[in-house]
Design a protein around this motif. Structure first.
Motif, PDB file in Angstrom:
ATOM      1  N   HIS A 465      48.546  36.088  45.602  1.00 41.28           N
ATOM      2  CA  HIS A 465      47.544  36.311  46.638  1.00 41.28           C
ATOM      3  C   HIS A 465      47.804  37.569  47.459  1.00 41.28           C
ATOM      4  N   HIS A 469      42.136  42.660  46.164  1.00 41.82           N
ATOM      5  CA  HIS A 469      40.942  42.263  45.426  1.00 41.82           C
ATOM      6  C   HIS A 469      40.439  43.432  44.579  1.00 41.82           C
ATOM      7  N   ALA A 473      45.337  43.557  37.017  1.00 41.60           N
ATOM      8  CA  ALA A 473      46.584  42.803  37.105  1.00 41.60           C
ATOM      9  C   ALA A 473      47.009  42.336  35.718  1.00 41.60           C
ATOM     10  N   TRP A 493      43.683  31.043  40.507  1.00 48.98           N
ATOM     11  CA  TRP A 493      43.779  32.428  40.995  1.00 48.98           C
ATOM     12  C   TRP A 493      43.030  33.380  40.078  1.00 48.98           C
ATOM     13  N   GLN A 494      43.102  33.150  38.758  1.00 49.80           N
ATOM     14  CA  GLN A 494      42.410  34.033  37.825  1.00 49.80           C
ATOM     15  C   GLN A 494      40.893  33.977  38.050  1.00 49.80           C
ATOM     16  N   THR A 496      39.337  33.307  40.855  1.00 53.54           N
ATOM     17  CA  THR A 496      39.031  33.975  42.118  1.00 53.54           C
ATOM     18  C   THR A 496      39.152  35.488  41.987  1.00 53.54           C
ATOM     19  N   HIS A 497      40.198  35.950  41.309  1.00 48.87           N
ATOM     20  CA  HIS A 497      40.422  37.390  41.200  1.00 48.87           C
ATOM     21  C   HIS A 497      39.337  38.073  40.372  1.00 48.87           C
ATOM     22  N   THR A 498      38.948  37.472  39.254  1.00 51.78           N
ATOM     23  CA  THR A 498      37.900  38.074  38.432  1.00 51.78           C
ATOM     24  C   THR A 498      36.545  38.001  39.135  1.00 51.78           C
ATOM     25  N   HIS A 500      36.022  38.571  42.198  1.00 54.36           N
ATOM     26  CA  HIS A 500      35.984  39.695  43.136  1.00 54.36           C
ATOM     27  C   HIS A 500      36.028  41.051  42.421  1.00 54.36           C
ATOM     28  N   GLY A 502      38.046  42.031  39.857  1.00 60.29           N
ATOM     29  CA  GLY A 502      39.303  42.449  39.261  1.00 60.29           C
ATOM     30  C   GLY A 502      39.417  42.022  37.807  1.00 60.29           C
ATOM     31  N   VAL A 504      42.253  40.534  34.768  1.00 55.37           N
ATOM     32  CA  VAL A 504      43.516  39.820  34.637  1.00 55.37           C
ATOM     33  C   VAL A 504      43.885  39.735  33.158  1.00 55.37           C
TER      34      VAL A 504
END
Length: 820
Positions: A465, A469, A473, A493-494, A496-498, A500, A502, A504
C-alpha cells in the motif's frame, strides 16, 4: 520337413540329446571368485586388521572382540546385506557408545545388548522403514560423527602419552596436564612414528610412490612402528590376545530395564544410520565406475538392515563388538576393483585365518601404535568438508549443537539435542519472510523471500500500500508456499491497484505461485524448457479483448521487451526461470489469433514471466557488451538446447549452429566463410578461452552422410555434406585387421554406425579447427583450449572428449561425489 521335428517336446528320443559337436553338459556349477575380488579382499583385510584391534582397544573390550566383529561383518553382513560392496565391521562411530556400555554394564552384558540391537534391526528391516532413517538431517549425522571423533581422539591421546584414558571428555581434559607432566617417552616415540608413517606414506613421490601406494598406510604405519619397537628393544605395553578357550561370550543382560532399553535403542540407531548412509555413499562410488554398470545392483536398504541385524546377533553371541558399515573399508573395496560381494566375504575369511594363525605376530604390536592410528581416524571424522557443506546450507548451528552434545553429554543425548535444534531452525525458516521494495527506472519491485504465510501478511500489506497509484509493479515470490490469507491479500491489492490504472506482474519461481489475472490463479504446471506442444496449461481461446482493455491490463508487458538475443537453439522459451513460459493460456498480453501462434504466445509469456527478473542482468549486458568465455559450435538440431545442457545464461556462450556441426577447412573452393568468420570473430575479437564442438545422437546429417552418393552434389544440402567426408574416412566400417583407433564412448561401444560417425565427426572437426590461422595462433600462445562433446538426446547425458593411451574416449560427465 515335419519328419525332422519331434512330435513331442518331452519325447524319450530327444530327452538327452545335446547339440552336435558340443561337449556334454557338465556337472553343477562350481563356486568361483573373480581375481578382482581376491585382490580387493586382501587390500581390505590389510586395512581392517589393525583398525579392528585399535577400535577394540579404544572401547576397552577384549582385543579379540574386534577380530570377531571384523570376521562376522565380512562373512554374515557381506552375504546377507543389501549393499554388495559395503564392508561391515567394528566402526569408529560406535566406539563411544560401546565404551560407555562396557563401563556401565560390563563386557558380557554389552554383548547381549549387541544381540538385542541386531534383533531390533531385523524388525526394522521387516517393517521396511530403512528409507525413513535417511530423513535425519545430514547436519545431525555429521555432527554426531564429529562429536564421536573428538571423544575418540581425546581419549586415545592419553594412551599415546603412555597413560590411561578417563571415562568422559571433560575428565580426560582435566587429567591431560598431569598426563603431559608424566608422559612416557617410549610410548610417545612409537606413536609419533606411527602418525608420521600414516601421514607421509600416501605422499611418496614418483614411480616408487605409485607402487608403494598400493599398500594401505594404516598397515605400514603399525608394521613400521612394531618393527622399530622390536629392533630397538623398547619396553612398552603390547597387544595381549588371550587363548580363544577363555574368550568371553554374551550372557543374559543385567541392569535397570530402562537403561538397557536406552542402550539397545542407541546402539540400533547408530549402527543403522551409519550403515544406511554408508550404503548410499557406496552406490555413488559404484556409479562412478562405468565398468560396474549392470553388474552391481543398487543397494536394497531394507535388506541391508536385515544383514546388519543378523551380523550383530552373531557378533554379540560370539563375543564381538557391535557391527556397522565402515566408510574407509568400503571405499577401499570399491577403489581396489571389487566386482561382487565375494570380496567382502573373503576379507572376513582372511580375518579368521589371521586370528587363528597370526597371534604371535599380532602380540608384537605396541598399544601406543594402535592408539595413534585410532586417534588419527577420530580426527578425520571431524571433516572440514562437512563443516563447509552445513555452513553453505545454513545448518552450522545444528552441527555445532549435535557435536557439543555428543562430546559432553553422550551420543543419544547429543542426537536428541540436534533433532530439537533442527526442528526449531525449520520452524524459524517457515515463519521468517523477508520482504523488500526497490524502485528501478520507474518500476516498483517487491521481492518476497521465504514462505508467504499469514504471519507475514501485515508487513506485505504495508509495503504494497506504499506503492503509488498508477505505477508499474512487479511482485516476485521467491518461495514454495503461499497460504490463503496471503493469497487474499495479494488478490485484493491487485484488484485495487489495476483499478487505479496501474499494472501488476506477479511472478514466482515455482508453479502455482503466479497470479496472472485479478481474482484468478494461472494453473500453469509447465517446467523450464517445456516444448510448445507439451504444455499442459493451454485452454480454449476466449474472445479477444479490446485494445484499451489489453493496454490497461498488460502495463509494462506491451512494447517494452528487453534487449536480449537468441542462440537459435530451438523453439523453446529461454531464460533462467522459464516455468510456464510458452504456450500459456490466454493471459493478459497474449496476442489475438488461433492457438497455433506458438511463437507469439511464447514471446508474450517471456515478457510476463522471464523479462521482469532478467531485465537488470540484460541491461547490464547491453551496457557492457558481450564477453563470452566460450565458442560453442553445435548442430542445428531443434532438440539440442545449448543453454539448457550447459546450464549457461545470457552472455556465456557465442553459439554457431549448422547442419552436422561442421567446421569447413579454410581456403577450400567449397568452404564456408560464415563459419570461418564466426571463428575468427570469436577468437580474435571476443577473445574466447575455449572452443567446443558438440555432436549429438540421432543426428540427421550423419545419417544422410552414411547414405549419401559420393558423386552426387546437386543440391545445397548435398554440397554441404561434403564437409563430412573426412569424418567418414575416420570412422570406417568394422573390418578385421583395421587397427586405427576409433573414437568411442567410455564403458560401451557405439550403438550403431551413425553414433560411431557422430563421435568421429567431433574429433575430425576439432582437427579442422586447428587448421584455421586464428585458432592455431591462439593455441600456440596458450590462450585457447579445444574441447569435444557428445550429447545423447534420449539419455539426456553429456560426454566430454579425453585423450588417453588407447585413443579418443568420450567420458560421461558425472556429479561430484560427496565425501564422508
Amino acid at each position: 520337413m515335419s519328419a525332422c521335428v519331434p512330435a513331442r517336446a518331452d519325447s524319450a528320443r530327444t530327452k538327452h540329446v545335446h547339440p552336435p559337436h558340443s561337449p556334454p553338459p557338465g556337472g553343477p556349477r562350481r563356486f568361483r571368485v573373480a581375481g578382482a575380488d581376491v585382490s580387493a579382499a586382501i587390500a581390505v583385510f590389510l586395512i581392517a586388521l589393525p583398525l579392528s584391534l585399535g577400535i577394540a582397544l579404544a572401547t576397552g573390550a577384549p582385543l579379540q572382540a574386534g577380530l570377531v566383529a571384523a570376521a562376522v561383518g565380512g562373512i554374515v553382513a557381506g552375504r546377507i546385506g543389501g549393499c554388495p560392496l559395503q564392508v561391515s565391521g567394528p566402526a569408529a562411530g560406535l566406539t563411544v557408545v560401546t565404551a560407555d556400555l562396557i563401563q556401565r554394564y560390563g563386557w558380557r552384558t554389552t554383548c547381549a545388548i549387541t544381540v538385542l540391537a541386531g534383533v531390533a534391526q531385523l524388525g526394522l528391516g521387516c517393517l521396511r522403514v530403512a528409507r525413513s532413517a535417511l530423513a535425519v538431517s545430514p547436519a545431525i549425522v555429521h555432527g554426531m560423527l564429529a562429536g564421536i571423533g573428538v571423544t575418540i581422539a581425546v581419549a586415545q591421546l592419553h594412551i599415546v602419552l603412555g597413560g590411561t584414558p578417563q571415562s568422559s571428555v571433560p575428565d580426560n581434559l582435566v587429567a591431560l596436564p598431569a598426563q603431559l607432566a608424566g608422559l612416557h617417552p617410549a610410548d610417545l616415540a612409537v606413536s609419533v612414528l606411527t602418525l608420521t608413517l600414516l601421514l607421509l606414506w600416501p605422499r611418496v613421490p614418483g614411480r616408487a610412490g605409485e607402487i608403494l601406494g598400493k599398500l594401505p598406510a594404516a598397515l605400514i604405519a603399525v608394521a613400521g612402528a612394531t618393527a622399530v619397537a622390536a629392533l630397538t628393544g623398547l619396553r612398552l605395553p603390547k597387544v595381549d590376545l588371550p587363548s580363544w578357550s577363555s574368550h568371553a561370550l554374551a550372557s543374559l543382560p543385567e541392569g535397570p530395564v530402562l537403561g538397557l532399553v536406552a542402550a539397545v535403542l542407541t546402539t540400533t540407531l547408530v549402527c543403522s544410520v551409519q550403515s544406511l548412509l554408508g550404503a548410499v555413499a557406496v552406490d555413488k562410488l559404484v556409479a562412478a565406475r562405468p565398468s560396474l554398470t549392470g553388474r552391481v545392483k543398487r543397494s536394497d536398504l531394507d535388506r541391508e538392515l536385515l544383514g546388519q541385524g543378523a551380523a550383530n546377533i552373531v557378533s554379540g553371541s560370539l563375543g564381538g563388538l557391535p557391527i556397522a558399515g565402515v566408510a574407509v573399508r568400503s571405499s577401499a573395496n570399491v577403489a581396489a576393483g571389487a566386482v561382487s560381494r565375494n570380496s567382502t566375504m573373503l576379507h572376513g575369511v582372511l580375518v579368521v585365518i589371521a586370528a587363528l594363525l597370526m597371534v604371535p605376530a599380532l602380540e608384537l604390536i605396541p598399544l601406543a601404535s594402535l592408539a595413534a592410528l585410532v586417534m588419527a581416524v577420530g580426527l578425520k571424522m571431524v571433516s572440514l568438508n562437512h563443516i563447509r557443506t552445513v555452513t553453505r546450507h545454513r545448518e552450522v548451528l545444528v552441527y555445532a549443537v549435535t557435536t557439543c552434545g555428543v562430546v559432553f553429554l553422550g551420543v543419544l543425548e547429543g542426537v536428541a539435542l540436534g533433532i530439537a535444534v533442527a526442528v526449531g531452525v525449520a520452524l524459524h525458516r517457515l515463519t521468517r519472510t523477508r520482504i523488500t521494495h526497490d524502485d528501478m527506472e520507474g518500476v516498483h519491485h517487491v521481492h518476497v523471500r521465504g514462505q508467504l504465510t499469514f504471519l507475514a501478511v501485515p508487513r506485505l500489506s504495508r509495503i504494497l500500500h506504499q506503492l503509488p497509484h498508477g505505477a508499474d509493479a512487479v511482485v516476485e515470490l521467491d518461495g514454495s508456499f503461499m497460504d490463503h490469507a496471503a493469497y487474499e491479500t495479494l488478490q485484493d491489492w491487485q484488484k485495487t491497484h489495476t483499478a487505479h490504472g496501474g499494472s501488476v506482474d506477479i511472478t514466482g519461481r515455482r508453479p502455482g505461485t503466479r497470479i496472472s489475472e485479478p481474482a484468478e490463479v494461472d494453473g500453469c504446471r509447465c517446467r523450464p524448457w517445456t516444448p510448445w506442444r507439451n504444455h499442459q496449461c493451454e485452454h480454449p481461446p476466449t474472445a479477444p479483448a479490446s485494445g484499451a482493455d489489453r493496454q490497461a491490463t498488460t502495463g509494462r508487458s506491451t512494447g517494452r521487451s528487453p534487449d536480449g538475443s537468441s542462440d537459435g537453439s530451438s523453439g523453446t522459451a529461454t531464460g533462467p526461470d522459464a516455468r510456464g513460459a510458452t504456450g500459456a493460456s490466454r493471459a493478459p498480453g497474449a496476442p489475438d489469433g488461433p492457438p497455433g501462434h506458438e511463437l507469439a504466445r511464447g514471446i508474450s509469456a517471456f515478457h510476463r514471466n522471464v523479462a521482469p527478473p532478467m531485465r537488470r542482468e540484460l541491461a547490464r549486458l547491453a551496457r557492457e557488451g558481450q564477453q563470452p568465455s566460450q565458442l560453442f559450435l553445435t548442430c542445428a538440431d531443434s532438440r539440442v538446447v545449448t543453454s539448457m545442457i550447459t546450464s549457461s545464461g545470457p552472455g556465456d556462450l557465442f553459439v554457431v549452429r549448422n547442419v552436422g556441426n561442421f567446421v569447413p577447412l579454410p581456403g577450400e573452393e567449397s568452404g564456408d566463410d560464415s563459419v570461418a568468420a564466426a571463428i575468427e570473430y570469436a577468437v580474435d575479437v571476443l577473445k574466447v578461452r575455449s572452443i567446443t564442438v558438440c555432436g549429438h545422437s540421432g543426428c540427421g546429417a550423419m545419417q544422410a552422410l552414411l547414405g549419401a552418393d559420393p558423386g552426387g552434389a546437386r543440391t545445397p544440402l548435398q554440397r554441404w555434406l561434403r564437409h563430412g567426408v573426412p569424418s567418414l574416412e575416420r570412422a570406417p566400417a568394422d573390418t578385421a585387421g583395421d587397427d586405427r583407433a576409433r573414437p568411442r564412448l567410455a564403458g560401451r561401444a557405439p550403438a550403431d554406425a551413425a553414433e560411431r560417425l557422430c563421435l568421429a565427426n567431433v574429433v575430425q572437426q576439432l582437427e579442422h579447427l586447428r587448421a584455421h590461422e586464428s585458432v592455431a595462433r591462439a593455441l600456440d600462445a596458450g590462450d585457447l583450449e579445444l574441447h569435444g562433446m557428445y550429447f545423447h538426446v534420449g539419455e539426456a547425458q553429456s560426454y566430454l572428449l579425453s585423450e588417453d593411451a588407447d585413443g579418443d574416449v568420450f567420458e560421461l560427465v558425472r556429479e561430484p561425489n560427496p565425501t564422508g
